[in-house]
Write a protein that holds these residues in place. Structure first.
Motif, PDB file in Angstrom:
ATOM      1  N   GLU A 192       0.900  -1.001  -0.090  1.00 42.33           N
ATOM      2  CA  GLU A 192      -0.064  -0.052  -0.023  1.00 42.33           C
ATOM      3  C   GLU A 192       0.849   1.239  -0.217  1.00 42.33           C
ATOM      4  N   MET A 193       2.174   1.220   0.610  1.00 45.89           N
ATOM      5  CA  MET A 193       2.821   2.376   0.516  1.00 45.89           C
ATOM      6  C   MET A 193       3.211   2.625  -1.006  1.00 45.89           C
ATOM      7  N   MET A 194       3.489   1.556  -1.636  1.00 41.97           N
ATOM      8  CA  MET A 194       3.981   1.676  -2.869  1.00 41.97           C
ATOM      9  C   MET A 194       2.984   2.337  -3.830  1.00 41.97           C
ATOM     10  N   LEU A 195       1.640   1.861  -3.713  1.00 46.05           N
ATOM     11  CA  LEU A 195       0.597   2.149  -4.624  1.00 46.05           C
ATOM     12  C   LEU A 195       0.488   3.728  -4.091  1.00 46.05           C
ATOM     13  N   THR A 196       0.185   3.850  -2.664  1.00 45.39           N
ATOM     14  CA  THR A 196       0.001   5.283  -2.365  1.00 45.39           C
ATOM     15  C   THR A 196       0.892   6.386  -2.911  1.00 45.39           C
ATOM     16  N   ASP A 197       2.140   6.049  -3.169  1.00 40.88           N
ATOM     17  CA  ASP A 197       3.008   6.774  -3.689  1.00 40.88           C
ATOM     18  C   ASP A 197       2.725   7.024  -5.083  1.00 40.88           C
ATOM     19  N   LEU A 198       2.452   5.957  -5.909  1.00 40.67           N
ATOM     20  CA  LEU A 198       2.083   6.088  -7.196  1.00 40.67           C
ATOM     21  C   LEU A 198       0.732   6.911  -7.675  1.00 40.67           C
ATOM     22  N   ILE A 199      -0.370   6.321  -6.859  1.00 42.41           N
ATOM     23  CA  ILE A 199      -1.688   7.046  -6.899  1.00 42.41           C
ATOM     24  C   ILE A 199      -1.616   8.697  -6.320  1.00 42.41           C
ATOM     25  N   GLY A 200      -1.261   8.721  -5.154  1.00 46.60           N
ATOM     26  CA  GLY A 200      -1.198  10.095  -4.600  1.00 46.60           C
ATOM     27  C   GLY A 200      -0.093  10.879  -4.744  1.00 46.60           C
ATOM     28  N   GLY A 201       0.928  10.358  -5.531  1.00 46.99           N
ATOM     29  CA  GLY A 201       2.147  11.454  -5.795  1.00 46.99           C
ATOM     30  C   GLY A 201       2.087  12.389  -6.545  1.00 46.99           C
ATOM     31  N   VAL A 202       2.846  13.374  -6.568  1.00 48.02           N
ATOM     32  CA  VAL A 202       2.994  14.540  -7.432  1.00 48.02           C
ATOM     33  C   VAL A 202       3.277  14.113  -8.975  1.00 48.02           C
ATOM     34  N   ARG A 203       2.473  14.325  -9.916  1.00 47.68           N
ATOM     35  CA  ARG A 203       2.696  14.178 -11.099  1.00 47.68           C
ATOM     36  C   ARG A 203       3.869  14.861 -11.558  1.00 47.68           C
ATOM     37  N   ARG A 204       4.810  14.289 -12.319  1.00 49.49           N
ATOM     38  CA  ARG A 204       6.158  15.008 -12.675  1.00 49.49           C
ATOM     39  C   ARG A 204       5.938  15.189 -14.327  1.00 49.49           C
TER      40      ARG A 204
END
Length: 270
Positions: A258-270
């Motif tokens: 879930e940590m990986m996925l939250t980073d992917l889904i909720g991270g700032v788009r570059r």
């Protein structure tokens, strides 16, 4: 995280009783700081993985369509997506090997990413059959669809400026929950045992929110009940026991995944 993770230990295998969840599921420990997985998520290879994930976000259903139905993107585009994802996953594996680590979450993440490619490019072909698939297959398909719907909603709200940071984080966590639940449900669905006795009264897939973790809990409990049937044939018992044991073992990696996925889904788009 809005939900406590379930942790069901394997028990009752003697005498063919199967795997049975204890009466009170215990919460799994949250991912600790400075883990090998967190170190891997700071590498350039992980940033490239994020770019690949965002490329999949752009695959929306056809106008008037919905996830779960085949989408005609063309063989060349589909093959290109598969090749790109395979390349990024290979780079991430090599980065882990070079660092002398192999986080157990990587295999589950690989399965989810490849499943996402197939789901977005062609729909869930298991639902296109003359026979009604096992209930757990429908659950798994529903869970990954919930993830995609939540990602689309977050993206739309972000572009319109109609979402605050805290709401964005909550939405990303909910999408990650659905994604992880889909991984576990896929493990349970793998044997395709037509012995599941659950209800087929499912909510429509289109636009409906489903409590995916309630589905995980229900199907794992149901599998234990099926295995307790002394009349169950040997081959089915073996397949279902192995699937339930695999799903049960995956619960320990839920926080990291879930940590990986939250980073992917909720991270700032570059």
């Amino acid at each position: 995280m809005n939900r406590k993770h379930l942790s069901w230990a394997a028990a009752g295998m003697a005498g063919g009783a199967g795997l049975m969840p204890p009466a009170s599921p215990q919460p799994v420990q949250e991912a600790s700081e400075n883990t090998p997985l967190q170190a891997l998520m700071k590498t350039p290879e992980w940033q490239a993985e994020r770019a690949a994930w965002y490329a999949l976000d752009s695959l929306a259903p056809e106008e008037g369509g919905f996830y779960g139905c085949p989408r005609d993107i063309g063989a060349d585009e589909r093959d290109s997506l598969r090749e790109m994802i395979a390349d990024r996953l290979g780079d991430l594996d090599r980065a882990a090997d070079a660092a002398g680590i192999r986080p157990p979450e990587l295999s589950a993440f690989r399965a989810l990413l490849l499943r996402r490619v197939e789901f977005l490019s062609g729909g869930d072909m298991r639902l296109i059959t003359r026979m009604v698939p096992p209930a757990v297959v429908l659950d798994a398909s529903s869970a990954i669809q919930q993830m995609e719907l939540r990602i689309d909603t977050l993206t739309t709200l972000r572009r319109s400026g109609g979402i605050g940071l805290e709401t964005w984080k909550q939405g990303a966590a909910a999408a990650a929950d659905a994604a992880v639940a889909s991984v576990i449900l896929e493990v349970l669905a793998a044997p395709r045992c037509f012995v599941w006795s659950g209800s087929f009264d499912y909510p429509p897939y289109r636009g409906r929110s489903v409590d995916t973790w309630a589905l995980v809990k229900m199907r794992m409990s149901e599998a234990g009940e099926i295995l307790s049937d002394t009349l169950l044939d040997k081959d089915t018992r073996t397949l279902l026991s192995e699937a339930l044991a695999s799903a049960d073992s995956m619960l320990s990696i839920v926080p990291g995944l879930e940590m990986m996925l939250t980073d992917l889904i909720g991270g700032v788009r570059r």
